[in-house]
Design a protein around this motif. Structure first.
Motif, PDB file in Angstrom:
ATOM      1  N   ALA A 185       0.046   0.953  -2.574  1.00 29.13           N
ATOM      2  CA  ALA A 185      -1.245   0.501  -2.028  1.00 29.13           C
ATOM      3  C   ALA A 185      -2.335   1.144  -2.870  1.00 29.13           C
ATOM      4  O   ALA A 185      -2.562   2.347  -2.771  1.00 29.13           O
ATOM      5  N   TYR A 186      -2.975   0.332  -3.722  1.00 28.03           N
ATOM      6  CA  TYR A 186      -3.961   0.864  -4.656  1.00 28.03           C
ATOM      7  C   TYR A 186      -5.298   0.199  -4.415  1.00 28.03           C
ATOM      8  O   TYR A 186      -5.382  -1.026  -4.391  1.00 28.03           O
ATOM      9  N   VAL A 187      -6.329   1.002  -4.243  1.00 28.80           N
ATOM     10  CA  VAL A 187      -7.680   0.489  -4.007  1.00 28.80           C
ATOM     11  C   VAL A 187      -8.494   0.615  -5.289  1.00 28.80           C
ATOM     12  O   VAL A 187      -8.419   1.639  -5.988  1.00 28.80           O
ATOM     13  N   TYR A 188      -9.241  -0.424  -5.614  1.00 28.08           N
ATOM     14  CA  TYR A 188     -10.270  -0.337  -6.645  1.00 28.08           C
ATOM     15  C   TYR A 188     -11.615  -0.597  -5.985  1.00 28.08           C
ATOM     16  O   TYR A 188     -11.696  -1.387  -5.034  1.00 28.08           O
ATOM     17  N   GLY A 189     -12.660   0.073  -6.496  1.00 28.65           N
ATOM     18  CA  GLY A 189     -13.988  -0.127  -5.928  1.00 28.65           C
ATOM     19  C   GLY A 189     -15.034  -0.173  -7.024  1.00 28.65           C
ATOM     20  O   GLY A 189     -14.892   0.460  -8.079  1.00 28.65           O
ATOM     21  N   TYR A 190     -16.075  -0.929  -6.775  1.00 30.46           N
ATOM     22  CA  TYR A 190     -17.199  -0.931  -7.708  1.00 30.46           C
ATOM     23  C   TYR A 190     -18.497  -1.029  -6.924  1.00 30.46           C
ATOM     24  O   TYR A 190     -18.645  -1.869  -6.036  1.00 30.46           O
ATOM     25  N   GLY A 191     -19.469  -0.155  -7.292  1.00 23.20           N
ATOM     26  CA  GLY A 191     -20.773  -0.193  -6.637  1.00 23.20           C
ATOM     27  C   GLY A 191     -21.341   1.205  -6.543  1.00 23.20           C
ATOM     28  O   GLY A 191     -20.886   2.130  -7.213  1.00 23.20           O
ATOM     29  N   LYS A 192     -22.378   1.337  -5.716  1.00 23.09           N
ATOM     30  CA  LYS A 192     -22.997   2.641  -5.495  1.00 23.09           C
ATOM     31  C   LYS A 192     -21.985   3.564  -4.815  1.00 23.09           C
ATOM     32  O   LYS A 192     -21.221   3.120  -3.954  1.00 23.09           O
ATOM     33  N   PRO A 193     -21.972   4.844  -5.185  1.00 23.79           N
ATOM     34  CA  PRO A 193     -21.019   5.777  -4.580  1.00 23.79           C
ATOM     35  C   PRO A 193     -21.072   5.727  -3.047  1.00 23.79           C
ATOM     36  O   PRO A 193     -22.155   5.797  -2.458  1.00 23.79           O
ATOM     37  N   GLY A 194     -19.910   5.550  -2.459  1.00 27.90           N
ATOM     38  CA  GLY A 194     -19.826   5.456  -1.006  1.00 27.90           C
ATOM     39  C   GLY A 194     -20.083   4.056  -0.498  1.00 27.90           C
ATOM     40  O   GLY A 194     -19.887   3.772   0.684  1.00 27.90           O
ATOM     41  N   LYS A 195     -20.543   3.182  -1.395  1.00 25.09           N
ATOM     42  CA  LYS A 195     -20.804   1.807  -0.977  1.00 25.09           C
ATOM     43  C   LYS A 195     -20.111   0.804  -1.882  1.00 25.09           C
ATOM     44  O   LYS A 195     -20.469  -0.385  -1.905  1.00 25.09           O
ATOM     45  N   GLU A 196     -19.137   1.275  -2.623  1.00 20.80           N
ATOM     46  CA  GLU A 196     -18.419   0.370  -3.522  1.00 20.80           C
ATOM     47  C   GLU A 196     -17.825  -0.791  -2.735  1.00 20.80           C
ATOM     48  O   GLU A 196     -17.325  -0.616  -1.627  1.00 20.80           O
ATOM     49  N   ARG A 197     -17.847  -1.953  -3.352  1.00 27.12           N
ATOM     50  CA  ARG A 197     -17.071  -3.089  -2.827  1.00 27.12           C
ATOM     51  C   ARG A 197     -15.625  -2.855  -3.253  1.00 27.12           C
ATOM     52  O   ARG A 197     -15.369  -2.350  -4.360  1.00 27.12           O
ATOM     53  N   LEU A 198     -14.689  -3.209  -2.402  1.00 26.31           N
ATOM     54  CA  LEU A 198     -13.301  -2.795  -2.599  1.00 26.31           C
ATOM     55  C   LEU A 198     -12.335  -3.975  -2.701  1.00 26.31           C
ATOM     56  O   LEU A 198     -12.549  -5.017  -2.094  1.00 26.31           O
ATOM     57  N   ILE A 199     -11.290  -3.784  -3.464  1.00 23.80           N
ATOM     58  CA  ILE A 199     -10.111  -4.653  -3.374  1.00 23.80           C
ATOM     59  C   ILE A 199      -8.876  -3.764  -3.211  1.00 23.80           C
ATOM     60  O   ILE A 199      -8.883  -2.589  -3.602  1.00 23.80           O
ATOM     61  N   LEU A 200      -7.850  -4.330  -2.611  1.00 23.49           N
ATOM     62  CA  LEU A 200      -6.590  -3.605  -2.426  1.00 23.49           C
ATOM     63  C   LEU A 200      -5.500  -4.331  -3.200  1.00 23.49           C
ATOM     64  O   LEU A 200      -5.375  -5.556  -3.100  1.00 23.49           O
ATOM     65  N   VAL A 201      -4.736  -3.578  -3.983  1.00 29.50           N
ATOM     66  CA  VAL A 201      -3.602  -4.149  -4.707  1.00 29.50           C
ATOM     67  C   VAL A 201      -2.306  -3.652  -4.057  1.00 29.50           C
ATOM     68  O   VAL A 201      -2.039  -2.451  -4.049  1.00 29.50           O
ATOM     69  N   ASP A 202      -1.569  -4.551  -3.486  1.00 29.09           N
ATOM     70  CA  ASP A 202      -0.270  -4.314  -2.847  1.00 29.09           C
ATOM     71  C   ASP A 202      -0.390  -3.548  -1.531  1.00 29.09           C
ATOM     72  O   ASP A 202      -1.346  -2.800  -1.303  1.00 29.09           O
ATOM     73  N   LEU A 203       0.588  -3.789  -0.674  1.00 28.01           N
ATOM     74  CA  LEU A 203       0.613  -3.122   0.626  1.00 28.01           C
ATOM     75  C   LEU A 203       2.074  -3.093   1.066  1.00 28.01           C
ATOM     76  O   LEU A 203       2.542  -3.970   1.782  1.00 28.01           O
ATOM     77  N   GLY A 204       2.756  -2.061   0.567  1.00 25.67           N
ATOM     78  CA  GLY A 204       4.212  -2.029   0.734  1.00 25.67           C
ATOM     79  C   GLY A 204       4.694  -0.992   1.729  1.00 25.67           C
ATOM     80  O   GLY A 204       3.913  -0.245   2.316  1.00 25.67           O
ATOM     81  N   VAL A 205       5.999  -0.957   1.879  1.00 24.68           N
ATOM     82  CA  VAL A 205       6.646   0.002   2.770  1.00 24.68           C
ATOM     83  C   VAL A 205       7.566   0.906   1.960  1.00 24.68           C
ATOM     84  O   VAL A 205       7.834   0.663   0.786  1.00 24.68           O
ATOM     85  N   THR A 206       8.006   1.955   2.591  1.00 21.77           N
ATOM     86  CA  THR A 206       9.105   2.717   2.035  1.00 21.77           C
ATOM     87  C   THR A 206      10.113   2.919   3.162  1.00 21.77           C
ATOM     88  O   THR A 206       9.806   2.657   4.323  1.00 21.77           O
ATOM     89  N   PHE A 207      11.324   3.370   2.818  1.00 24.86           N
ATOM     90  CA  PHE A 207      12.386   3.367   3.817  1.00 24.86           C
ATOM     91  C   PHE A 207      12.695   4.767   4.317  1.00 24.86           C
ATOM     92  O   PHE A 207      12.618   5.737   3.569  1.00 24.86           O
ATOM     93  N   PRO A 208      13.028   4.859   5.601  1.00 27.66           N
ATOM     94  CA  PRO A 208      13.291   6.168   6.196  1.00 27.66           C
ATOM     95  C   PRO A 208      14.650   6.724   5.782  1.00 27.66           C
ATOM     96  O   PRO A 208      15.489   5.992   5.264  1.00 27.66           O
ATOM     97  N   ASP A 209      14.845   8.003   5.984  1.00 26.27           N
ATOM     98  CA  ASP A 209      16.170   8.596   5.813  1.00 26.27           C
ATOM     99  C   ASP A 209      16.406   9.589   6.932  1.00 26.27           C
ATOM    100  O   ASP A 209      15.478  10.013   7.619  1.00 26.27           O
ATOM    101  N   MET A 210      17.663   9.922   7.101  1.00 29.81           N
ATOM    102  CA  MET A 210      18.055  10.787   8.217  1.00 29.81           C
ATOM    103  C   MET A 210      17.491  12.196   8.036  1.00 29.81           C
ATOM    104  O   MET A 210      17.197  12.870   9.013  1.00 29.81           O
ATOM    105  N   ASP A 211      17.334  12.634   6.795  1.00 30.83           N
ATOM    106  CA  ASP A 211      16.855  14.008   6.563  1.00 30.83           C
ATOM    107  C   ASP A 211      15.455  14.235   7.099  1.00 30.83           C
ATOM    108  O   ASP A 211      15.162  15.260   7.677  1.00 30.83           O
ATOM    109  N   THR A 212      14.585  13.267   6.864  1.00 36.13           N
ATOM    110  CA  THR A 212      13.169  13.506   7.156  1.00 36.13           C
ATOM    111  C   THR A 212      12.593  12.556   8.202  1.00 36.13           C
ATOM    112  O   THR A 212      11.583  12.872   8.816  1.00 36.13           O
TER     113      THR A 212
END
Lengths: 553, 553
Positions: A21-48
């Motif tokens: 999940a990667y965000v890019y932004g452009y604009g005034k600091p704190g007011k950047e317009r944003l896009i998001l690239v990908d929105l994935g999952v990861t898989f659980p394990d018994m250890d953690t």
């Protein structure tokens, strides 16, 4: 008044392989317009993460700034890139762009989560441009281990970014988009500010191999197989599934696909027209009547997943089909680090059945990621001002950054939560936002730090003692009652542990002052302390303890 | 009256890598006199054995026939060969033979378990013979990855057995016994009935490499290291520890050993005279005052074990020492399958510190087991009538048996619990005895099938609901009381899960017939059913449920 800036902010995937999940932004600091690239999952394990169903990036920051979010772009249909789209869409509500095969899967995710699939829009490829606020985004077709993978060409007022997504340099990928050096050079021509680049295989020293190298090996292997052949691979690697099926066909075998994901991926390939000429398959029902030496099964479960077809075959039957002595089981895959135990488990189960195991990764599998020399080649072709490594554990990102710097380019390890300013000549981290992980636990989303899973791990390591005490006013009514779960029944004194605990706790209650008996917290703490100590004395283990005090008034 | 027979019965180690325990017997069927070779442990994991301390073979069969047991022979001091000696000795009480370095460790195990260390007797080597009933046993010195490893030459009235133990063919092992082909040929000369042989590396196609190849690589690596160097390896690989320390010394560094096992192994080596000329070491306290560029730490934890020195350094400090940017961390080891997650975790932690990771297994590590061509060479040198593969998972044993058969020798996969008759020309399994695993759980020995660990796994996967109900006669007194552990606090209805459960259970109790309320089992079953269903409705998960019903009379 400060100037506009271009920022990059990974919320997942930078410091781990998974949940991109990667965000890019452009604009005034704190007011950047944003896009998001990908929105994935990861898989659980018994250890953690025992009992957890799925792990997703914590997108709280993005959700809090959702009014600034212009669009979501999905690069390809692997779970670690598209898997969280459905579950997290309600917090984002931005249009989702994806190429047709990817869109197919994203829409299924939306449906499963009760969201409108129409929010996912078909993206064309370069030179087509999708406008999203200050961003102009084009899909750059490239080769990976799933159809229609793409990089993104992201044009901003501060310059062009090339975000590779997952990729390899395969000029003969069997199916889908080949690596097209001319196209990449054209993309590079206007000058590229930042190459944000896959780091998965940075430690692999040899150039990557083509998918097309696998097919002839499969044909040779299957030609002489005397009994049934069963092959597993990643279901999403449709090119591989096709090569396996083609090899089966060439050896005169009927092909049967086993496992939901396997059938769904082939279906998606056909429906979205990325897959042509797939051999006719037979159903599991029909397969039972076909002589074994004329049959090939292509099954899910290359990572030893307990519920997948491979593991079920290893335990006995699946859909009425089973393995027998002399059959062949082929891993046309590699084992992802951490999955070794599960894979070895099914290997040994097959070995016990007398099944011939074929698991030569180098011969019957190729990776979907660019190796070290391939990465260097891309650095040179794109010739960016800076290289930002992504899609890797910290060690991969660090090695990739070193590689870029050795090539004379500026580079920076930017981990999840770090806001990196790309505006100037060199990247630098300007702030950090809170990021973590969200767990899908049953049907509920919980935070990784909520303590719920930590408690389950403690139960698994320590067992559970439940102490039940009834007080009539301040007077203990009867003896304390103790229940155990996950603990030995008898300890050193040879008496039942329950009896020992009930006795020790009963003696404490008899001697306890009225003050203690009145004080809910103190009483609970004391009972817990005694239960832990007595259990430890008896069996050498300090358990989790739950105290239930009921007061009759 | 039946004739005497020679039997082989693995109780552990055949069908797994770990907890070796091999029985040989000679005599009338059912009355054979017995010897035991090795008595090791295997290590738990979170997937299958959370909270377990150690796993040992179930020796019930041997314990039941202990009057027939003549002696125990330990081949070498690795935990999977000697680790259970102390804990299980009380069930066996037979003399334990071991070479001095192995004896040192076996005696420590005995002491830790409160047994008399004098039960462990020093064994000389071939041609010295130890008589044990019908068996004449000699220790055959060989090379492995720990000092004083040995195979066993076991002479019986039915012929000679060569039991290899763990071994490699190393003519320059740096320390301890080199492979001595002449000696092996001498052992083979009278004719060997059965070669019972290590199978670990049967899938490794190239000939094994010598320990001596590692030293020069280490010297080269350390020569140019600018900052502190930290190296990890298996503490028991004393030759490697020595080569690491020598390389540190050659680079002008003070050497400090970190981790209990590391210091103990070097100590054992010196005390038993297998280790000479080990460089002087400095204590951790002194190390703090030495300039980092003049310091080398040799630490435990090559498998990423959470409590070992390496993992503690990865989390911060250990004994007042810590890693810093530019330091080097060397894995002079390989990752045992299943330990990947732990190793990767510390790698990434070091990467975050800016530590240079060196983890090239092929350069800075060699295996301690014979590879496929080495196994073939041993088959040829020993030239036995039959080859019985041991020390391997099922797939290793099977592959090794195939290899032997390809060489024209009879072979058989004999797994734990199978009694194999070696008397005739070909081996065959004649019966099966009950075998399994025993867990050391805290201080208590429990059976793998006792259900205790299974309950802990269920708690970890499902969480725990505790329901407390008080009945006054058959009348519910107050509301049911519910406690949760390891479950989300709030479910779909947005009300606390505890409240929802208490309400649903309370309603049931109000409506329940006197008959139900009187019937302890029925009442418990109903309460459990409702608690599971309501929890599932709320959070999509069926928990473990403990019901406590208190009846006031």
């Amino acid at each position: 008044m400060s100037a506009d800036r271009l920022i990059y902010l990974p919320l997942g995937g930078a410091g781990e392989i998974g949940m991109n999940a990667y965000v890019y932004g452009y604009g005034k600091p704190g007011k950047e317009r944003l896009i998001l690239v990908d929105l994935g999952v990861t898989f659980p394990d018994m250890d953690t993460t025992p009992g957890v169903n799925l792990i997703m990036p914590d997108i709280s920051w993005l959700a809090a700034n959702v009014d600034r979010l212009e669009a979501i772009f999905i690069t390809h249909a692997h779970e670690d890139h598209v898997g969280a789209v459905g579950r997290l869409y309600s917090k984002l509500k931005a249009p989702i762009h994806a190429r047709p095969f990817t869109r197919y899967h994203a829409q299924r995710k939306m449906e499963e989560a009760g969201q409108v699939p129409e929010a996912v829009i078909t993206a064309g490829v370069y030179p087509q441009v999708i406008e999203a606020g200050p961003f102009k985004v084009s899909y750059l077709p490239l080769s990976h281990s799933i159809p229609e993978s793409a990089g993104l060409i992201i044009d901003t007022p501060a310059g062009r970014i090339v975000h590779t997504g997952d990729f390899k340099l395969d000029e003969t990928p069997v199916l889908g988009d080949a690596f097209d050096e001319e196209l990449w050079r054209e993309v590079a021509k206007p000058g590229v500010k930042a190459l944000v680049c896959d780091s998965t295989n940075v430690f692999s020293p040899a150039p990557g191999r083509s998918e097309a190298e696998v097919g002839p090996e499969l044909v040779t292997l299957l030609k002489d197989a005397p009994h049934m052949v069963v092959a597993t691979t990643f279901a999403s690697n449709v090119a591989r599934v096709k090569q396996l099926a083609d090899a089966g066909k060439a050896a005169g075998r009927s092909v049967c696909l086993l496992g939901r994901a396997m059938r769904r991926m082939v279906q998606a390939g056909i429906e979205t027209s990325v897959l042509h000429d797939f051999p006719t398959t037979v159903t599991p029902e029909d397969a039972r009547d076909i002589p074994r030496e004329n049959l090939m099964l292509i099954v899910t479960g290359s990572q030893g997943e307990r519920r997948a077809a491979s593991a079920q075959l290893a335990r006995g039957k699946y859909m009425g089909l089973s393995m027998a002595e002399g059959d062949m089981f082929l891993f046309s895959s590699k084992t992802i680090p951490g999955n070794e135990r599960g894979v070895i488990r099914i290997m040994n189960a097959f070995s016990e059945m007398g099944v011939e195991l074929v698991a030569e990764n180098d011969r019957y599998h190729v990776s979907g990621h660019a190796n070290r020399p391939d990465l260097l080649r891309v650095h040179e072709i794109i010739d960016p001002q800076m290289v930002i490594p992504m899609h890797g554990e910290h060690r991969h990102l660090r090695e990739h950054a070193k590689l870029a710097e050795q090539g004379g380019r500026s580079s920076l390890v930017v981990v999840n939560g770090a806001v990196c300013d790309l505006t100037g000549d060199v990247p630098h981290v300007v702030e950090h936002v809170e990021t973590d992980r969200i767990y899908l636990d049953g049907d509920i989303l919980i935070g990784a730090l909520d303590g719920i899973v930590r408690d389950r791990i403690r139960l698994a390591l320590n067992g559970h003692v439940i102490v039940n005490v009834i007080l009539d006013g301040n007077e203990p009514l009867g003896e304390p009652w103790v229940e155990l779960m996950g603990l030995p029944e008898v300890g050193k004194s040879k008496a039942p542990l329950v009896d020992v605990l009930e006795q020790d706790l009963g003696q404490f209650l008899m001697r306890a002052s009225n003050k203690t008996l009145r004080d809910e917290d103190k009483l609970g703490d004391e009972l817990k302390r005694i239960a832990r100590k007595s259990t430890n004395d008896e069996i050498g283990r300090k358990p989790e303890v739950t105290i239930v005090v009921s007061r009759l008034e």
